[in-house]
Design a protein around this motif. Structure first.
Motif, PDB file in Angstrom:
ATOM      1  N   LEU A   1       0.793  -1.235   0.000  1.00 36.93           N
ATOM      2  CA  LEU A   1       0.000   0.000   0.000  1.00 36.93           C
ATOM      3  C   LEU A   1       0.824   1.282   0.000  1.00 36.93           C
ATOM      4  O   LEU A   1       0.539   2.200  -0.780  1.00 36.93           O
ATOM      5  N   PRO A   2       1.857   1.411   0.847  1.00 43.00           N
ATOM      6  CA  PRO A   2       2.604   2.684   0.863  1.00 43.00           C
ATOM      7  C   PRO A   2       3.296   3.013  -0.454  1.00 43.00           C
ATOM      8  O   PRO A   2       3.618   4.182  -0.700  1.00 43.00           O
ATOM      9  N   SER A   3       3.517   2.008  -1.309  1.00 43.58           N
ATOM     10  CA  SER A   3       4.241   2.250  -2.559  1.00 43.58           C
ATOM     11  C   SER A   3       3.323   2.611  -3.713  1.00 43.58           C
ATOM     12  O   SER A   3       3.802   2.987  -4.789  1.00 43.58           O
ATOM     13  N   ILE A   4       2.013   2.500  -3.529  1.00 47.01           N
ATOM     14  CA  ILE A   4       1.072   2.746  -4.625  1.00 47.01           C
ATOM     15  C   ILE A   4       0.758   4.234  -4.731  1.00 47.01           C
ATOM     16  O   ILE A   4       0.334   4.861  -3.763  1.00 47.01           O
ATOM     17  N   SER A   5       0.953   4.764  -5.944  1.00 46.08           N
ATOM     18  CA  SER A   5       0.720   6.195  -6.167  1.00 46.08           C
ATOM     19  C   SER A   5      -0.489   6.471  -7.051  1.00 46.08           C
ATOM     20  O   SER A   5      -1.006   7.590  -7.061  1.00 46.08           O
ATOM     21  N   THR A   6      -0.936   5.472  -7.811  1.00 50.12           N
ATOM     22  CA  THR A   6      -2.084   5.653  -8.691  1.00 50.12           C
ATOM     23  C   THR A   6      -3.366   5.640  -7.860  1.00 50.12           C
ATOM     24  O   THR A   6      -3.626   4.684  -7.123  1.00 50.12           O
ATOM     25  N   GLY A   7      -4.171   6.675  -8.003  1.00 55.00           N
ATOM     26  CA  GLY A   7      -5.335   6.854  -7.144  1.00 55.00           C
ATOM     27  C   GLY A   7      -6.276   5.672  -7.133  1.00 55.00           C
ATOM     28  O   GLY A   7      -6.666   5.167  -6.070  1.00 55.00           O
ATOM     29  N   TRP A   8      -6.710   5.196  -8.320  1.00 54.52           N
ATOM     30  CA  TRP A   8      -7.703   4.119  -8.348  1.00 54.52           C
ATOM     31  C   TRP A   8      -7.123   2.808  -7.834  1.00 54.52           C
ATOM     32  O   TRP A   8      -7.836   2.031  -7.198  1.00 54.52           O
ATOM     33  N   CYS A   9      -5.829   2.565  -8.073  1.00 59.22           N
ATOM     34  CA  CYS A   9      -5.190   1.366  -7.530  1.00 59.22           C
ATOM     35  C   CYS A   9      -5.149   1.422  -6.002  1.00 59.22           C
ATOM     36  O   CYS A   9      -5.337   0.398  -5.324  1.00 59.22           O
ATOM     37  N   LYS A  10      -4.913   2.604  -5.474  1.00 63.24           N
ATOM     38  CA  LYS A  10      -4.865   2.756  -4.018  1.00 63.24           C
ATOM     39  C   LYS A  10      -6.239   2.480  -3.411  1.00 63.24           C
ATOM     40  O   LYS A  10      -6.342   1.860  -2.345  1.00 63.24           O
ATOM     41  N   VAL A  11      -7.306   2.942  -4.075  1.00 60.85           N
ATOM     42  CA  VAL A  11      -8.662   2.672  -3.583  1.00 60.85           C
ATOM     43  C   VAL A  11      -8.908   1.170  -3.479  1.00 60.85           C
ATOM     44  O   VAL A  11      -9.406   0.660  -2.467  1.00 60.85           O
ATOM     45  N   ILE A  12      -8.532   0.425  -4.525  1.00 56.86           N
ATOM     46  CA  ILE A  12      -8.735  -1.028  -4.527  1.00 56.86           C
ATOM     47  C   ILE A  12      -7.874  -1.693  -3.463  1.00 56.86           C
ATOM     48  O   ILE A  12      -8.346  -2.565  -2.715  1.00 56.86           O
ATOM     49  N   ALA A  13      -6.611  -1.289  -3.368  1.00 60.18           N
ATOM     50  CA  ALA A  13      -5.710  -1.893  -2.378  1.00 60.18           C
ATOM     51  C   ALA A  13      -6.214  -1.659  -0.963  1.00 60.18           C
ATOM     52  O   ALA A  13      -6.153  -2.553  -0.107  1.00 60.18           O
ATOM     53  N   GLN A  14      -6.715  -0.445  -0.689  1.00 57.26           N
ATOM     54  CA  GLN A  14      -7.220  -0.143   0.651  1.00 57.26           C
ATOM     55  C   GLN A  14      -8.455  -0.972   0.978  1.00 57.26           C
ATOM     56  O   GLN A  14      -8.602  -1.476   2.106  1.00 57.26           O
ATOM     57  N   LYS A  15      -9.351  -1.136  -0.001  1.00 56.66           N
ATOM     58  CA  LYS A  15     -10.555  -1.936   0.234  1.00 56.66           C
ATOM     59  C   LYS A  15     -10.206  -3.409   0.419  1.00 56.66           C
ATOM     60  O   LYS A  15     -10.796  -4.093   1.260  1.00 56.66           O
ATOM     61  N   GLU A  16      -9.243  -3.897  -0.359  1.00 56.36           N
ATOM     62  CA  GLU A  16      -8.835  -5.293  -0.204  1.00 56.36           C
ATOM     63  C   GLU A  16      -8.136  -5.507   1.140  1.00 56.36           C
ATOM     64  O   GLU A  16      -8.282  -6.561   1.761  1.00 56.36           O
ATOM     65  N   TYR A  17      -7.407  -4.506   1.586  1.00 55.98           N
ATOM     66  CA  TYR A  17      -6.763  -4.623   2.899  1.00 55.98           C
ATOM     67  C   TYR A  17      -7.821  -4.670   4.009  1.00 55.98           C
ATOM     68  O   TYR A  17      -7.758  -5.513   4.912  1.00 55.98           O
ATOM     69  N   ALA A  18      -8.803  -3.782   3.930  1.00 61.40           N
ATOM     70  CA  ALA A  18      -9.879  -3.785   4.926  1.00 61.40           C
ATOM     71  C   ALA A  18     -10.618  -5.117   4.908  1.00 61.40           C
ATOM     72  O   ALA A  18     -11.005  -5.648   5.957  1.00 61.40           O
ATOM     73  N   ARG A  19     -10.782  -5.684   3.715  1.00 63.91           N
ATOM     74  CA  ARG A  19     -11.455  -6.973   3.594  1.00 63.91           C
ATOM     75  C   ARG A  19     -10.628  -8.083   4.244  1.00 63.91           C
ATOM     76  O   ARG A  19     -11.164  -8.956   4.921  1.00 63.91           O
ATOM     77  N   SER A  20      -9.317  -8.046   4.046  1.00 63.84           N
ATOM     78  CA  SER A  20      -8.466  -9.078   4.641  1.00 63.84           C
ATOM     79  C   SER A  20      -8.478  -8.978   6.162  1.00 63.84           C
ATOM     80  O   SER A  20      -8.478  -9.998   6.859  1.00 63.84           O
ATOM     81  N   VAL A  21      -8.498  -7.765   6.698  1.00 61.21           N
ATOM     82  CA  VAL A  21      -8.570  -7.580   8.149  1.00 61.21           C
ATOM     83  C   VAL A  21      -9.860  -8.184   8.694  1.00 61.21           C
ATOM     84  O   VAL A  21      -9.869  -8.895   9.706  1.00 61.21           O
ATOM     85  N   GLU A  22     -10.965  -7.923   8.005  1.00 58.90           N
ATOM     86  CA  GLU A  22     -12.254  -8.447   8.450  1.00 58.90           C
ATOM     87  C   GLU A  22     -12.325  -9.967   8.312  1.00 58.90           C
ATOM     88  O   GLU A  22     -12.922 -10.647   9.147  1.00 58.90           O
ATOM     89  N   GLN A  23     -11.702 -10.510   7.264  1.00 60.18           N
ATOM     90  CA  GLN A  23     -11.719 -11.961   7.078  1.00 60.18           C
ATOM     91  C   GLN A  23     -10.994 -12.670   8.218  1.00 60.18           C
ATOM     92  O   GLN A  23     -11.483 -13.667   8.748  1.00 60.18           O
ATOM     93  N   VAL A  24      -9.833 -12.150   8.591  1.00 57.45           N
ATOM     94  CA  VAL A  24      -9.090 -12.746   9.707  1.00 57.45           C
ATOM     95  C   VAL A  24      -9.919 -12.663  10.985  1.00 57.45           C
ATOM     96  O   VAL A  24     -10.044 -13.633  11.739  1.00 57.45           O
TER      97      VAL A  24
END
Length: 543
Positions: free
Chosen positions: A350-373
């Motif tokens: 996540l900290p290395s992503i600079s493209t706005g739409w990619c960051k949106v997807i990465a953040q949502k996938e991260y939140a999803r992984s946190v909730e899955q665990v």
């Protein structure tokens, strides 16, 4: 070098310029960032005609989205009138979806804006077998209807011949077949076929060169290619482009026990193992226990390998590609089947992503992984103390080779996990997700059987969860009997199978999870069952 020269010749003779309409933007283009913010998630709806109430209750739609992070399987059910809706995650263009409408129909859908799929069940039943892609009784309507009519018509056009040619990299012949279809089927979507063909071919070239550096001019040509679909071909293109660099000798990541020895948070047990390895480092021949000692450090080494691989991948992606392409390919570095490892990978990426739409997807996938665990752990913690399997009802069958069979439907993933832990208090659980049609699953079953037989005295139980997708109860029972596979067996509906896949981030079949004697899920302990060699390896998991 003849084989590599041949590939280069093919590329210089068959690659052509794309003829996409003016204004069509690839997700790699800088201007897509603004489009992403304005787009809505494509809508995919439809209806089954001439379907009775019982068929409505029994029909499950299983669909697999092709995403930037791999494939994701979901399920949908029919409403009382036979209508349905498929859920997509992001407002990306030209998304490919592979869909099973029960045992009636299988197809690939393409969602760009709005698609409506209408299936006449009476006509499909008249075909006598599951129909593929395009047939009488299936209509693709809405704004994306013509796109789907065209792409599924091409799916069937000289299909066997094209599949054989593709496996042999016969691009001249494939291009001839494609040109024949385009000439006889005029459509504004013909350029997508060429884009898909090149994505598939370039991915094969990258795989071909995975251990040999390709010529700079060849790499520049591949690097110039842009994919316009979120399809298997396009995602494999990005994936194999990453594999090409990852598998070059100079770029391979290596981790040894000496790397673990430099860590500052070692446990007493790990320090003892390292002392044993150091004391025997110069002995020849090496003591038999060295391999076992190294295996004991496997979780540590695996975590270090993942961290190093991702860190290295981020560096060379940023050095080679445009920001958007680099960010797309960074998302594919998150390729673990384990949810905890996915979470850790996204924390690096996540900290290395600079493209706005990619960051949106990465953040949502991260939140999803946190909730899955958290969801897995909540389900395990919610169980009671009663050591009974009564919550699953009476077994369908108990065999003389030690198998107990249950059939489950309409159960949530959380309830299943809670009742599973409640049934086996004080025992560890090896959970094996499989399918009767999955060759890799079946290949591991004899070894799984042997592990059970060797570990009868250990506090561990093997639980097998078989999906109903593409199978039936009879085939499931026969396969268990054929293998004489002991253990606890569940035949589950597609909805529960998909939910367990989401909870444990299984990307396909087989999938493995390990829950220890205290009922705590241990991510990453089992990736392949064959990696657990014997009773000693199983006993090590219980410590």
């Amino acid at each position: 070098m003849k084989a590599y020269s041949t590939v280069w010749f093919l590329l210089t003779t068959i690659s052509v310029g794309l003829a996409q309409p003016v204004g069509v933007v690839a997700i790699e283009d800088p201007q897509f960032d603004a489009q992403f913010a304005q787009r809505t998630i494509p809508q995919v709806t439809g209806k089954l005609l001439h379907v009775n109430p019982q068929e409505i209750r029994e029909t499950t739609i299983t669909y697999t989205l092709v995403t930037l992070l791999g494939q994701k399987t979901k399920t949908a059910h029919l409403a009382a009138d036979g209508s349905f809706q498929l859920e997509l995650d992001y407002p990306l263009p030209y998304q490919q979806i592979w869909v099973h409408f029960g045992e009636l129909f299988y197809t690939g859908l393409y969602a760009n804006k709005q698609l409506y799929v209408e299936l006449d069940v009476l006509k499909l039943k008249a075909a006598g077998k599951q129909v593929l892609f395009r047939t009488d009784g299936v209509r693709y309507l809405g704004e994306d209807g013509p796109l789907n009519e065209y792409m599924n018509e091409y799916m069937l056009f000289k299909r066997a011949e094209r599949l054989a040619l593709s496996s042999r990299m016969q691009q001249d012949s494939l291009k001839t077949i494609q040109a024949e279809f385009v000439a006889t089927h005029p459509s504004p979507y013909g350029w997508l076929l060429e884009n898909e063909r090149l994505s598939e071919f370039y991915s094969q070239v990258c795989l071909h060169y995975r251990e040999h550096p390709m010529e700079p001019a060849l790499f520049d040509q591949i690097k110039a290619h842009k994919s316009y679909l979120r399809s298997n071909s396009s995602m494999v293109f990005y994936l194999y482009l990453g594999y090409y660099f990852r598998h070059l000798t100079a770029n391979r990541v290596r981790v040894s026990w000496q790397d673990v020895a430099r860590l500052s948070d070692l446990t007493a047990e790990e320090k003892a193992v390292l002392d044993s390895l150091r004391s025997t480092e110069t002995l020849s021949p090496a003591p038999a226990h060295r391999a076992q000692w190294t295996n004991q450090l496997g979780p540590r080494m695996g975590k270090m390998y993942q961290n190093r691989r991702i860190a290295q991948g981020i560096r060379w992606l940023d050095s080679l590609y445009s920001p958007a392409r680099a960010d797309i390919m960074k998302l594919q570095l998150n390729d673990s089947k384990d949810i905890a490892e996915q979470k850790a990978a996204l924390e690096q990426i996540l900290p290395s992503i600079s493209t706005g739409w990619c960051k949106v997807i990465a953040q949502k996938e991260y939140a999803r992984s946190v909730e899955q665990v958290a969801s897995v752990n909540r389900a395990l913690a919610a169980s009671g103390d009663s050591p009974t399997a009564a919550g699953f009802g009476s077994p369908l069958q108990q065999t003389d080779f030690g198998a107990t069979l249950y059939k489950l439907s309409s159960m949530s993933g959380a309830d299943f996990l809670a009742k599973l832990k409640q049934s086996f208090v004080g025992k560890a659980i090896v959970l094996d997700r499989w399918a009767t049609w999955c060759a890799p699953c079946l290949q591991e079953m004899p070894h799984s059987k042997k592990l059970q037989q060797d570990a009868k005295e250990l506090p561990i139980v093997f639980v097998y969860v078989c999906t109903a997708q593409g199978s039936d109860e009879g085939r499931w029972k026969r396969k268990i009997a054929e293998l004489e596979l002991p253990g606890i067996h569940f035949f589950v509906d597609e909805a529960l199978d998909a939910k367990l896949g989401q909870l444990f981030s299984f990307s396909g079949y087989p999938g493995y999870a390990f829950i220890d004697q205290k009922g705590v899920y241990k991510p990453g302990v089992i990736t392949w069952l064959l990696a657990i060699k014997d009773k000693n390896d199983l006993a090590a998991l219980l410590k």
